[in-house]
Scaffold this active site. Structure first.
Site, PDB file in Angstrom:
ATOM      1  N   LEU A  88       0.857  -1.181   0.000  1.00 26.59           N
ATOM      2  CA  LEU A  88       0.000   0.000   0.000  1.00 26.59           C
ATOM      3  C   LEU A  88       0.892   1.229   0.000  1.00 26.59           C
ATOM      4  CD1 LEU A  88      -2.668  -1.196   2.602  1.00 26.59           C
ATOM      5  CD2 LEU A  88      -2.804  -1.275   0.104  1.00 26.59           C
ATOM      6  N   ASP A  89       1.109   1.774  -1.195  1.00 28.69           N
ATOM      7  CA  ASP A  89       2.053   2.873  -1.396  1.00 28.69           C
ATOM      8  C   ASP A  89       1.522   4.179  -0.816  1.00 28.69           C
ATOM      9  OD1 ASP A  89       4.383   4.162  -2.913  1.00 28.69           O
ATOM     10  OD2 ASP A  89       2.665   5.200  -3.795  1.00 28.69           O
ATOM     11  N   ALA A  90       2.401   4.924  -0.128  1.00 29.29           N
ATOM     12  CA  ALA A  90       2.086   6.279   0.371  1.00 29.29           C
ATOM     13  C   ALA A  90       0.763   6.314   1.131  1.00 29.29           C
ATOM     14  CB  ALA A  90       2.063   7.261  -0.793  1.00 29.29           C
TER      15      ALA A  90
END
Length: 553
Positions: A225-227
């Site tokens: 789960l990016d950023a």
């Protein structure tokens, strides 16, 4: 569904029924295309991080080249692969996604992904805080398409409360766009080309859920789960780690566990340690793993200081809310080495000193804007071997110092994730960074497979030295039960020595690391122990400078 509904009622109180109906439709749609498995993580789970096009050879698609490298050089030492965003994108080397459900044509196709998934566990990126301004979603929003109404956030740039928002960049928070023939300012946390999604709209929540389920149906065992820290925006706050963000993760996890209990969430939050570990939730309801962001800069700090007191105290403080959570351990990645995770662990002047070392070793330092208008170091952009060793040192010493850090990363409790450039001993690619103006490209070079083969055959080449040592370490680790990701660990400091004791299922290992340039005595630890790494690092019961050894009880 009752627990999911309770969370939805908190998040979307006025559209509960519409949201629940959408959830039911999506779960029904995907339930027959997702295999239900629940294999437990083991010491065999080691994840290489790589771009889809990191390895290139004429006649092969990049994804086929990646599989060739895995099969030829790594199949007996690790079992998992994190493929960085392989979707069509418009900037940021993949992290400005144009279409979440397609494979970038120049990389290959879904058949190539399927082929990799037949041999390795796959980790996909969910780049869902933002999307490319060239995407159908954003273009539809600009043109007034009702389907994408309120998919993005319009704000007045004069609003004083925007100054409270945490900034990971020095670029403007808002950028102007023509929305239905009117100039509007749209929220862009990272860049003009990366437009933040509006999760206050439940339809955005559902579209992203669809993306996550699509990835799982296409062999994603792990999802990054990016950023994720920036997902929810609320004026008057710093817009990071908000309760609504944690609630979204809880709902997604609850839904996915019903369909695919084998799928693991990994949260990526390049922030101070105690903010980072908040994404474990209660140990059962949010991330299964979080990136161990403090580890890379702490290792660099420790090896340059030749002492391990800060590292030891930090390691002793590590705690997990349950035996169902663990750390995602790494030293290098497609990004740089974050400095915010050092805050609260070392003094600010020490952080600035580490930034100076990176620049002295041929790297760069990226900076961020602060709420008071100041600028501070945010990230070191440097290959990890160049960060922790001086370019003028002899290769034998560079390799030993580098492998010391990699050994410690592999010994830490959790799942290790070595970057492909670390496994193959890559140096700084300064020209790529300078010519593109993108600091992070210093550690994103593409590797020609024919040249790689030649360099690995040359025993005097630094690539060959690093790969041989690294691959042997990975093979050793994957076969030792004591490295079970959720197993017990204790940490000890003996002068410049850092000791990690790992235990699981009756197996016990002691891993000793010498962070100094001098010989250090470990004779008392050797009696009755079996060596499982090279004995040549010992001299009369003393550990060589910057060397390590693993002992089995």
């Amino acid at each position: 569904m009752n627990s999911i509904r309770k969370h939805v009622e908190l998040l979307y109180p006025t559209t509960v029924e519409e949201c629940m109906q959408g959830i039911r439709m999506l779960t029904e749609h995907y339930k027959n295309s997702i295999r239900k498995e629940s294999p437990e993580l083991t010491s065999r789970d080691i994840i290489m991080i790589s771009y889809a096009d990191s390895f290139q050879q004429k006649g092969l698609s990049p994804l086929q080249g990646l599989k060739k490298v895995m099969d030829t050089y790594l199949s007996d030492s690790l079992n998992s692969l994190h493929i960085l965003p392989f979707y069509p994108f418009s900037s940021d080397d993949g992290f400005s996604v144009v279409d979440y459900k397609k494979v970038k044509q120049s990389f290959g196709d879904w058949d190539d992904i399927e082929a990799l998934g037949q041999s390795y566990h796959l980790m996909f990126d969910a780049v869902v805080n933002h999307i490319s301004k060239s995407s159908e979603w954003f273009q539809g929003f600009l043109n007034g398409n009702e389907e994408y109404k309120d998919f993005f956030i319009v704000e007045n740039p004069e609003n004083a409360e925007l100054k409270k928002v945490v900034r990971p960049r020095t670029l403007p928070l808002l950028h102007p766009f023509i929305v239905e023939d009117q100039k509007q300012f749209v929220w862009t946390t990272f860049s003009e080309d990366q437009v933040d999604l509006n999760y206050a709209n439940f339809r955005v929540f559902l579209r992203v859920l669809d993306v996550l389920l699509f990835y799982i149906a296409n062999n994603a065992r792990l999802i990054r789960l990016d950023a994720i820290a920036f997902l929810w925006k609320k004026l008057g706050t710093d817009c990071s780690h908000l309760p609504e963000t944690h609630l979204i993760i809880k709902i997604y996890r609850a839904i996915i566990e019903q369909l695919a209990p084998q799928t693991l969430f990994i949260t990526e939050t390049n922030v101070p340690h105690f903010e980072n570990i908040s994404y474990f939730g209660d140990g059962f309801d949010e991330a299964h793993m979080v990136y161990n962001f403090s580890l890379p800069p702490l290792l660099a700090y420790s090896i340059h200081k030749q002492e391990v007191s800060v590292l030891t105290q930090w390691a002793k403080s590590l705690s997990l809310p349950s035996k169902k959570t663990c750390f995602f351990n790494f030293t290098a990645s497609h990004d740089g080495v974050g400095l915010r995770p050092l805050q609260g662990l070392v003094a600010d002047n020490e952080i600035h000193a580490l930034a100076q070392i990176a620049e002295n070793h041929g790297g760069f330092v990226s900076r961020k804007s602060n709420s008071d208008g100041s600028i501070s170091p945010y990230e070191l952009n440097c290959s990890y071997i160049d960060l922790i060793t001086h370019p003028d040192e002899i290769d034998e010493l560079r390799a030993r110092r580098f492998m010391l850090t990699q050994s410690l990363m592999l010994c830490m409790p959790g799942v290790p994730a070595p970057y492909f450039h670390s496994i193959f001993g890559s140096r700084n690619d300064r020209q790529a960074a300078l010519s593109s103006g993108i600091n992070r490209r210093i550690n994103r070079a593409k590797i020609n497979l024919e040249r790689l083969e030649e360099e690995l055959q040359d025993k005097s080449n630094l690539r060959s030295i690093i790969y041989k040592a690294y691959n042997q370490l990975l093979k050793t680790r994957s076969n030792e039960r004591a490295f079970y990701p959720y197993g017990d660990a204790e940490f000890f400091e003996e002068g410049p020595l850092f000791l990690v004791e790992r235990r699981h299922g009756g197996e016990k290992l002691l891993c000793i690391h010498n962070f100094s340039s001098a010989l250090n005595n470990i004779e008392d630890h050797l009696f009755g122990k079996q060596f499982i790494t090279d004995e040549s690092v010992l001299v009369d019961g003393q550990l060589k400078p910057y060397a390590f050894i693993w002992l089995k009880f």
